[in-house]
Scaffold this motif. Structure first.
Motif, PDB file in Angstrom:
ATOM      1  N   PRO A 141      -5.164   1.919   3.121  1.00 23.42           N
ATOM      2  CA  PRO A 141      -6.383   1.759   4.078  1.00 23.42           C
ATOM      3  C   PRO A 141      -5.935   1.314   5.464  1.00 23.42           C
ATOM      4  CG  PRO A 141      -5.975  -0.559   2.764  1.00 23.42           C
ATOM      5  CD  PRO A 141      -5.040   0.658   2.566  1.00 23.42           C
ATOM      6  N   THR A 142      -7.036   2.131   6.488  1.00 25.71           N
ATOM      7  CA  THR A 142      -6.589   1.994   7.740  1.00 25.71           C
ATOM      8  C   THR A 142      -6.724   0.438   8.033  1.00 25.71           C
ATOM      9  OG1 THR A 142      -7.502   4.069   8.167  1.00 25.71           O
ATOM     10  CG2 THR A 142      -7.351   2.685  10.099  1.00 25.71           C
TER      11      THR A 142
ATOM     12  N   GLY B 245      -7.932  -3.147   6.060  1.00 22.02           N
ATOM     13  CA  GLY B 245      -8.243  -3.810   5.055  1.00 22.02           C
ATOM     14  C   GLY B 245      -8.430  -5.444   4.904  1.00 22.02           C
TER      15      GLY B 245
ATOM     16  N   ASP C 178     -15.464   0.949   9.540  1.00 23.21           N
ATOM     17  CA  ASP C 178     -14.983   1.051   8.025  1.00 23.21           C
ATOM     18  C   ASP C 178     -13.802   0.561   7.485  1.00 23.21           C
ATOM     19  OD1 ASP C 178     -17.349   2.716   7.882  1.00 23.21           O
ATOM     20  OD2 ASP C 178     -16.351   4.665   8.738  1.00 23.21           O
ATOM     21  N   ILE C 179     -13.859  -0.249   6.547  1.00 20.58           N
ATOM     22  CA  ILE C 179     -12.693  -1.357   6.030  1.00 20.58           C
ATOM     23  C   ILE C 179     -12.744  -1.140   4.534  1.00 20.58           C
ATOM     24  CG2 ILE C 179     -12.566  -2.814   8.016  1.00 20.58           C
ATOM     25  CD1 ILE C 179     -14.137  -4.088   4.794  1.00 20.58           C
ATOM     26  N   ALA C 180     -11.564  -1.375   3.982  1.00 20.89           N
ATOM     27  CA  ALA C 180     -11.382  -1.572   2.464  1.00 20.89           C
ATOM     28  C   ALA C 180     -11.278  -2.924   2.220  1.00 20.89           C
ATOM     29  CB  ALA C 180     -10.100  -0.843   2.257  1.00 20.89           C
TER      30      ALA C 180
ATOM     31  N   PHE D 210       0.941  -1.084  -0.173  1.00 19.88           N
ATOM     32  CA  PHE D 210       0.032   0.226  -0.056  1.00 19.88           C
ATOM     33  C   PHE D 210       0.843   1.248  -0.193  1.00 19.88           C
ATOM     34  CE2 PHE D 210      -2.249  -3.550   2.483  1.00 19.88           C
ATOM     35  CZ  PHE D 210      -3.333  -3.452   1.547  1.00 19.88           C
TER      36      PHE D 210
ATOM     37  N   CYS E  81      -9.509  -5.527  -0.166  1.00 16.75           N
ATOM     38  CA  CYS E  81      -8.341  -5.784  -1.347  1.00 16.75           C
ATOM     39  C   CYS E  81      -8.603  -7.022  -2.120  1.00 16.75           C
ATOM     40  CB  CYS E  81      -7.053  -5.664  -0.531  1.00 16.75           C
ATOM     41  SG  CYS E  81      -7.195  -4.341   0.630  1.00 16.75           S
TER      42      CYS E  81
ATOM     43  N   ASN F 295      -2.917  -0.238   9.140  1.00 16.88           N
ATOM     44  CA  ASN F 295      -1.827   0.634   8.588  1.00 16.88           C
ATOM     45  C   ASN F 295      -1.085   0.801   9.920  1.00 16.88           C
ATOM     46  OD1 ASN F 295      -0.594   2.710   7.690  1.00 16.88           O
ATOM     47  ND2 ASN F 295      -2.143   4.246   8.058  1.00 16.88           N
TER      48      ASN F 295
END
Length: 280
Positions: A58-59, A61, A99-101, A53, A103, A134
Motif C-alpha cells: 500500500p502507498t 496504510g 486513498d489508503i489501505a 508488505f 491493514c 511506502n
C-alpha cells in the motif's frame, strides 16, 4: 507533539553503546520530553523494509490491529491499537481524498518497534495507531501526496481531545544493500548475506550535506524545499533516505510547525545519518 527520529538495526547491535553517542544523547532528551508530555495515544508514521508488505504494497496504510515481528533478539509482541479510533482515522482520510489501505493483524518490523522502545520505553506503554508509508518499493508516493496525508491526519487529530504524540521514523541519508536491490522476494538468510557483503561500502554512503539541507528545511517548515529534497532523495542520499517521507507526514500532521533539532550524527558503523528533532 511531534518527534522525528532515525532508526537503525546497527544501533541495537551496538550493545556496548560504543557509537552514536551524540545521537543517543539527543534521543534520551526526546524521551524525557515525551515522558513529560505523557500522551494519551500515539500516531506512528513508519516505513517497511519489504518484510510486512511484499506482494501487496500500500502507498499509505492504517493498521486496525498490528504487532511487532520477532527481530534482533526481541520477541514478537502485540501493539495496543485503539481500533475504533483507527477506523475513524481511516474513514476520515478516505473522505479527505487520501486513498489508503486498511491493514489488520499486520506484523511490523523495527521501523515501528525501535522508536516506540526508544521514545517510550516499551512497545505497549501507550495506545498506538501505526500508519505505514511506502518508502521502499517503487513506485513511491510523491512528497506532495505525503504532505497531503499528514495534513489530513492533522485535521483529524484537531477534531479529537487528548494529548497526541506524532512520530515519524526513518532516514536520514543511508543506502542499505538490501534496499538497493529492486527485489522483494528474498529470504531473511539471503537478506542477511546481502547486507553483510555490502555493509563496508554502505558506511561511505552517508551524505551529511544533504542531511543538513533536509534538517534545515524541517526546522523552517519549508514545504517547497522538503518536497524537492524528498522527491530526489534516492538519487542524492541513498535508498534509505526515502524514509524521510515519514518526517514529512509527521510534521504536517503536527500542524506544519518547524522542528527543533536535538542531535545529528553521521554514524558510519550504523551506515546512517542519524537525527532526532521535536516540536515544542
Amino acid at each position: 507533539m511531534v518527534v522525528c527520529a532515525s532508526h537503525s538495526p546497527g544501533m541495537e547491535r551496538d550493545v556496548e553503546r560504543m557509537y552514536g553517542t551524540e545521537f543517543r544523547e539527543g534521543l534520551s532528551r526526546a524521551r524525557q520530553i515525551v515522558e513529560e508530555f505523557d500522551p494519551d495515544y500515539i500516531v506512528l508514521f513508519g516505513g517497511d523494509h519489504r518484510r510486512a508488505f511484499r506482494h501487496v504494497v500500500p502507498t499509505f496504510g492504517v493498521a486496525l490491529s498490528a504487532g511487532i515481528m520477532a527481530e534482533a533478539g526481541h520477541e514478537a509482541a502485540g501493539l495496543a491499537v485503539p481500533q475504533e479510533l483507527a477506523r475513524e482515522l481511516a474513514e476520515h482520510l478516505l473522505e479527505s481524498g487520501i486513498d489508503i489501505a486498511v491493514c489488520r493483524d499486520i506484523e511490523l518490523d523495527h521501523a515501528f518497534a525501535q522508536p516506540l522502545r526508544d521514545l517510550t520505553g516499551a512497545l505497549g506503554r501507550y495506545p498506538v495507531i501505526p500508519v505505514a508509508i511506502n518508502c521502499a518499493t517503487a513506485p513511491l508516493p510523491r512528497a506532495e501526496r505525503v504532505l497531503a496525508l499528514g495534513d489530513a491526519v492533522g485535521r483529524f487529530l484537531d477534531s479529537k481531545s487528548g494529548r497526541v504524540l506524532v512520530i515519524g521514523t526513518g532516514g536520514l541519508s543511508h543506502s542499505p544493500p538490501s534496499l538497493e536491490l529492486d527485489t522483494y522476494d528474498i529470504s531473511d538468510a539471503e537478506r542477511a548475506r546481502i547486507i553483510a557483503e555490502g555493509s563496508e561500502a554502505a558506511r561511505k554512503k552517508i551524505k551529511p550535506a544533504w542531511d543538513a539541507a533536509f534538517l534545515e528545511a524541517v526546522r523552517t517548515a519549508d514545504r517547497e524545499a522538503l518536497v524537492a529534497l524528498t522527491d530526489d532523495a534516492h538519487s542524492n542520499a541513498g535508498a534509505g533516505a526515502n524514509e524521510v517521507r515519514t518526517w514529512l507526514a509527521a510534521s504536517a500532521a503536527g500542524g506544519g510547525v518547524g522542528l527543533e533539532l536535538l542531535a545529528y550524527q553521521p554514524v558510519e558503523e550504523w551506515i546512517t545519518g542519524m537525527a532526532v528533532a521535536v516540536s515544542r
